[in-house]
Enzyme design. Structure first.
Site: not given
Ligand code: UT7
Length: 337
Positions: A114, A264, A294
């Protein structure tokens, strides 16, 4: 002395939309649980045989290069961040060099999940600041859907992740009050396994071990991503906050100076927590996890591109990028647009 600035942005997501109701047909989950816990309404899944991590990255990159107003052969270096490469090796950086049809520039693959795009921006920024390169292409791309456990067993992870890609061209900027002001990177390997995909890997289980277990009927999920959700959540809110403050303080700035925060897209609840903590308005924090889930290394460049396309980022704005994820790794980027 030079700075680097983002001169072009692009993103690409596959057409196939998968809603929460679609997921509830293949596992025991429901729209209410997913929206309440994560904010996600839908995500994109690549239909097998169409896109790959590389092809999505290439499409995002083509847009970013076009918007940067440069020829593809003016790219001096490629940085590609992903946890879902097409091949175990080589990484997708070289596949982008090939598929974009550009000259034999260097290509670097980043494995920071991430935080991958933030790490990639930091690397590109150093190359440009040192004077070594003028234009660096940074891509974040993920194809999660083919590797998820799409049964009730995997629901705590599988409902969250989506496919897509984003890209940025970083270009030399002679005015050092503009562009990327600083980047801040961290890691804490102590928690490596809390958000991980263990096999296949040379450390514990290679492909033949998996095959042997499957053949003997032994239950094994080490080839699916694992996440200790609550533990990751608790660490995320702390580290996001710390690294944003670290970046602001390094530039003698405070939360009141932020024009746009692009976190993020891990969980809408995490973004909302940070927004509240720093006293930011809805206009100062960009979220699109509702539409894409995500997308790991792709989430920041997709969100940054959408925010920019929607006219939410203007020249002179202070833009902050921040990420946290598997590793654990985390980081921030402070930009004067
Ligand atoms: O991007 C990298 C960083 N990642 C993150 O920052 C993610 C951080 N973590 C999270 O976002 C949250 O922890 C999750 C969204 C992953 C999970 O939310 P949670 O509130 O922590 O739920 P939980 O894992 O504690 O599960 C609560 C319950 C469990 O049932 P019981 O044991 O209470 O009966 C789960 O089995 O919810 C159940 N559950 C589900 N139910 C319906 C787990 N997943 C699902 C699901 N649908 N998809």
């Amino acid at each position: 002395m030079y700075n680097s600035r983002i001169s072009g942005l692009g993103f690409y997501v596959p057409e196939n939309v998968v809603t929460n109701d679609d997921l509830s047909k293949v596992m025991d989950t429901n729209d209410e649980w997913i929206q309440e816990r994560t904010g996600i309404k839908e995500r994109r899944h690549v239909i097998k045989g169409t896109d790959t991590t590389t092809s999505m990255g290439v499409k995002a990159a083509q847009k970013a290069i076009e918007r940067a107003g440069i020829d593809k052969n003016e790219i001096d270096f490629i940085v590609f961040a992903t946890l879902s490469p097409d091949y175990y090796f080589p990484g997708p950086g070289v596949l982008v060099q090939r598929d974009l049809g550009i000259k034999t520039v260097g290509a670097l693959d980043i494995r920071n999940q991430c935080s991958g795009f933030v790490y990639g921006i930091s690397v590109a920024d150093q190359y440009i600041k040192s004077g070594m390169y003028k234009n660096v292409l940074v891509i974040g791309s993920e194809l999660h859907s083919h590797g998820l456990d799409m049964t009730t067993r995997g629901r705590g992870v599988s409902v969250i992740f989506g496919d897509g890609a984003g890209a940025a061209v970083l270009t030399r900027e002679e005015d050092t009050s503009k562009g990327i002001l600083s980047t801040h990177l961290h890691s804490e390997g102590q928690h490596a396994e809390e958000l991980s995909l263990i096999a296949p890997g040379m450390g514990k289980r290679w492909v033949n071990d998996i095959i042997a277990d499957v053949d003997s009927g032994k239950e094994d999920t080490s080839y699916f991503p694992y996440m200790n959700g609550q533990f990751v959540f608790k660490n995320a809110v702390v580290r996001f906050s710390e690294v944003i403050m670290e970046g602001l303080q390094a530039n003698n700035l405070g939360p009141q100076d932020i024009d746009m925060l692009i976190p993020h897209q891990a969980n809408l609840r995490i973004s909302q927590f940070i927004q509240k903590k720093f006293g930011l308005s809805d206009d100062q924090v960009f979220n699109n996890i509702m539409n894409y889930g995500n997308t790991t290394a792709a989430s920041i460049p997709i969100a940054l591109t959408e925010a920019w396309e929607q006219g939410k980022i203007k020249e002179g704005d202070l833009v902050v990028l921040a990420a946290f994820g598997s590793g654990f790794t985390w980081g921030s980027v402070i930009i004067r647009w």
